[in-house]
Write an enzyme that holds these catalytic residues in place. Structure first.
Site, mmCIF file in Angstrom:
data_model
loop_
_atom_site.group_PDB
_atom_site.id
_atom_site.type_symbol
_atom_site.label_atom_id
_atom_site.label_comp_id
_atom_site.label_asym_id
_atom_site.label_seq_id
_atom_site.Cartn_x
_atom_site.Cartn_y
_atom_site.Cartn_z
ATOM 1 N N CYS A 155 12.184 -36.190 -0.445
ATOM 2 C CA CYS A 155 10.743 -35.920 -0.483
ATOM 3 C C CYS A 155 10.418 -34.928 -1.602
ATOM 4 O O CYS A 155 10.741 -33.744 -1.488
ATOM 5 C CB CYS A 155 10.306 -35.386 0.885
ATOM 6 S SG CYS A 155 8.572 -34.901 0.940
ATOM 7 N N CYS B 120 7.866 -32.170 -0.641
ATOM 8 C CA CYS B 120 8.442 -31.177 0.278
ATOM 9 C C CYS B 120 9.353 -30.201 -0.478
ATOM 10 O O CYS B 120 9.279 -28.990 -0.287
ATOM 11 C CB CYS B 120 9.298 -31.846 1.356
ATOM 12 S SG CYS B 120 8.493 -33.198 2.187
ATOM 13 N N ASP B 121 10.237 -30.736 -1.307
ATOM 14 C CA ASP B 121 11.318 -29.914 -1.860
ATOM 15 C C ASP B 121 11.219 -29.629 -3.354
ATOM 16 O O ASP B 121 11.951 -28.769 -3.862
ATOM 17 C CB ASP B 121 12.667 -30.600 -1.564
ATOM 18 C CG ASP B 121 12.887 -30.755 -0.061
ATOM 19 O OD1 ASP B 121 12.408 -29.888 0.684
ATOM 20 O OD2 ASP B 121 13.524 -31.743 0.359
HETATM 21 C C1 LIG Z 1 14.679 -33.893 4.977
HETATM 22 C C2 LIG Z 1 13.174 -33.901 5.118
HETATM 23 C C3 LIG Z 1 12.457 -32.777 4.725
HETATM 24 C C4 LIG Z 1 11.060 -32.768 4.857
HETATM 25 N N1 LIG Z 1 10.389 -31.643 4.489
HETATM 26 C C5 LIG Z 1 9.050 -31.575 4.698
HETATM 27 C C6 LIG Z 1 8.337 -30.377 4.367
HETATM 28 O O1 LIG Z 1 8.911 -29.403 3.869
HETATM 29 N N2 LIG Z 1 7.005 -30.387 4.601
HETATM 30 C C7 LIG Z 1 6.326 -31.455 5.130
HETATM 31 O O2 LIG Z 1 5.120 -31.370 5.348
HETATM 32 N N3 LIG Z 1 6.977 -32.612 5.426
HETATM 33 C C8 LIG Z 1 8.322 -32.683 5.226
HETATM 34 N N4 LIG Z 1 8.990 -33.849 5.504
HETATM 35 C C9 LIG Z 1 8.230 -35.007 6.019
HETATM 36 C C10 LIG Z 1 7.862 -34.763 7.493
HETATM 37 O O3 LIG Z 1 9.007 -34.294 8.181
HETATM 38 C C11 LIG Z 1 7.336 -36.053 8.128
HETATM 39 O O4 LIG Z 1 6.292 -36.597 7.337
HETATM 40 C C12 LIG Z 1 6.785 -35.787 9.546
HETATM 41 O O5 LIG Z 1 7.661 -34.967 10.280
HETATM 42 C C13 LIG Z 1 6.564 -37.122 10.269
HETATM 43 O O6 LIG Z 1 6.267 -36.880 11.622
HETATM 44 P P1 LIG Z 1 6.143 -38.109 12.644
HETATM 45 O O7 LIG Z 1 5.844 -37.504 13.969
HETATM 46 O O8 LIG Z 1 5.228 -39.129 12.106
HETATM 47 O O9 LIG Z 1 7.565 -38.806 12.654
HETATM 48 P P2 LIG Z 1 8.992 -38.237 13.106
HETATM 49 O O10 LIG Z 1 9.081 -36.777 12.918
HETATM 50 O O11 LIG Z 1 9.990 -39.104 12.417
HETATM 51 O O12 LIG Z 1 9.034 -38.509 14.683
HETATM 52 C C14 LIG Z 1 9.175 -39.792 15.218
HETATM 53 C C15 LIG Z 1 9.956 -39.681 16.503
HETATM 54 O O13 LIG Z 1 9.930 -40.936 17.186
HETATM 55 C C16 LIG Z 1 11.184 -41.154 17.806
HETATM 56 N N5 LIG Z 1 11.359 -42.579 18.059
HETATM 57 C C17 LIG Z 1 11.454 -43.589 17.131
HETATM 58 N N6 LIG Z 1 11.617 -44.779 17.770
HETATM 59 C C18 LIG Z 1 11.612 -44.521 19.107
HETATM 60 C C19 LIG Z 1 11.754 -45.338 20.285
HETATM 61 N N7 LIG Z 1 11.907 -46.655 20.199
HETATM 62 N N8 LIG Z 1 11.726 -44.744 21.490
HETATM 63 C C20 LIG Z 1 11.546 -43.404 21.603
HETATM 64 N N9 LIG Z 1 11.419 -42.576 20.519
HETATM 65 C C21 LIG Z 1 11.443 -43.130 19.297
HETATM 66 C C22 LIG Z 1 12.165 -40.582 16.787
HETATM 67 O O14 LIG Z 1 13.410 -40.270 17.381
HETATM 68 C C23 LIG Z 1 11.426 -39.353 16.286
HETATM 69 O O15 LIG Z 1 11.752 -38.185 17.003
HETATM 70 C C24 LIG Z 1 10.385 -33.907 5.377
HETATM 71 C C25 LIG Z 1 11.120 -35.026 5.759
HETATM 72 C C26 LIG Z 1 12.497 -35.036 5.638
HETATM 73 C C27 LIG Z 1 13.267 -36.252 6.074
#
Ligand SMILES: Cc1cc2nc3c(=O)[nH]c(=O)nc-3n(C[C@H](O)[C@H](O)[C@H](O)COP(=O)(O)OP(=O)(O)OC[C@H]3O[C@@H](n4cnc5c(N)ncnc54)[C@H](O)[C@@H]3O)c2cc1C
Length: 315
Positions: free
Chosen positions: A136, A139-140
């Site tokens: 990302c 992010c980084d």
């Molecule tokens: C390494 C890294 C660093 C990042 N750094 C930053 C940063 O510094 N700042 C920033 O703003 N963003 C950052 N991001 C991006 C940010 O983390 C994401 O955009 C955000 O967290 C997405 O949130 P979400 O709730 O949509 O998805 P997620 O956080 O991916 O949550 C989805 C959840 O659904 C669960 N799930 C999936 N399928 C199922 C199922 N069938 N049954 C039950 N549970 C399920 C998963 O296990 C997961 O816990 C980073 C991403 C990464 C990978």
């Protein structure tokens, strides 16, 4: 006979979007269930250091995820961790969610299952994730101000990341396995105009090397077979991300034109009444913690209106 537990709102996924939705759903008085296949926190917990979430100038991703989790629990939302959603039946008035443990039903559901970044699967990638290997740019990127970075990929995401990094890093090398970008013309033209960006065509990453952090990358030219080792401080892998949307799409939720991300309107509604989606699983153009939180909040409040207000607008 299988016992089906009833809720007002079921949220699939306990990342930033799901936990924010849980806080708002529960505080609105909805009997709210969150189902999470792993431990709560999602990809926020994978972020080594977060410096762009308002209110926290610098916080470990795991700490921010834990604060969101504790906050959500305090509101009374019911969270089931290590419970995998296996099947969704979304067509009727009551939506049914089948997990590896039991079945649940609710009039409204929020899909907040996130996305996964595609990886290169080369030696050193896993070892140096968060220690120079990033997925990302927004992010980084700021951690690499004035440093030497490399971007892997050739689509729109790789080009956007390259342009973003060219304004921060000393120089950017782009490594692409093909002989041309697969990106919008305007992005390609912009890249060509950047004095500190160099593109290496027909080149693949073979290995990422370092000690505690990334120090260099080994590249192979797929035409000549020649290998080279380039010193770098950061490697940004931009070979695509896949929303975790298969189950929802199989249950009738409409994807966007890519066929993978869930198509939503500004109310976080999908094509199925009572089914909302939030966060990285959607076709929202930005994938950040802040935007996932905002989408989760909207989805929960819209779900509340859908359930409790008979005059709620229909799609
Ligand atoms: C390494 C890294 C660093 C990042 N750094 C930053 C940063 O510094 N700042 C920033 O703003 N963003 C950052 N991001 C991006 C940010 O983390 C994401 O955009 C955000 O967290 C997405 O949130 P979400 O709730 O949509 O998805 P997620 O956080 O991916 O949550 C989805 C959840 O659904 C669960 N799930 C999936 N399928 C199922 C199922 N069938 N049954 C039950 N549970 C399920 C998963 O296990 C997961 O816990 C980073 C991403 C990464 C990978």
């Amino acid at each position: 006979m299988v016992l089906v537990e009833s809720y007002d709102l079921i949220i699939v996924g306990a990342g930033a979007a799901g936990l924010a939705a849980g806080i708002y759903g529960s505080r609105s008085g909805l009997k709210t269930l969150i189902l999470e296949e792993k431990l709560a926190g999602g990809t926020t917990g994978d972020a080594p250091l977060v410096e762009n979430y308002p209110g926290f100038a610098s916080i470990l991703g795991s700490e921010l995820a834990d604060k969101m989790l504790q906050h959500c629990k305090k509101t009374g939302a019911i969270l089931h961790e290590l419970e995998v959603v296996e099947n969704l039946d979304l067509k009727g008035e009551k939506k049914t969610v089948k997990t590896n443990k039991t079945s649940y039903e609710a009039p409204a559901i929020i899909i907040a299952t996130g996305a996964h970044y595609r990886t290169l699967d080369v030696k050193g990638e896993k070892e140096f994730k968060g220690k120079g290997v990033s997925y990302c740019g927004v992010c980084d990127g700021p951690f690499f101000k004035g440093k030497h970075v490399l971007v892997v990929g050739g689509g729109n995401s790789a080009c956007i990341t390259t342009l973003y990094l060219s304004g921060l890093a000393a120089d950017v090398v782009v490594v692409h396995r093909r002989e041309a970008f697969r990106a919008e013309d305007a992005l390609v033209t912009d890249i060509a105009s950047k004095g500190n960006v160099k593109v290496m065509w027909s080149t693949q990453v073979t290995e990422i090397k370092g000690d505690k952090i990334v120090k260099s990358i080994v590249l192979t030219n797929s035409k000549t077979g020649e290998t080279s080792e380039v010193p770098v401080d950061g490697v940004f892998v931009q070979v695509g991300e896949s929303p975790n949307s298969t189950q929802a799409i199989e249950a009738g939720v409409e994807p966007d034109e890519s066929g993978h991300a869930i198509k939503i309107d500004i109310h976080q509604r999908t094509n199925i009444p009572g089914v909302f989606a939030a966060g990285d699983v959607t076709n929202h153009p930005v994938m950040q913690i802040g935007t996932a939180v905002g989408q989760g909040i909207t989805a929960a409040l819209e779900a509340y209106s859908y359930i409790r207000r008979p005059y709620y607008r229909k799609p």
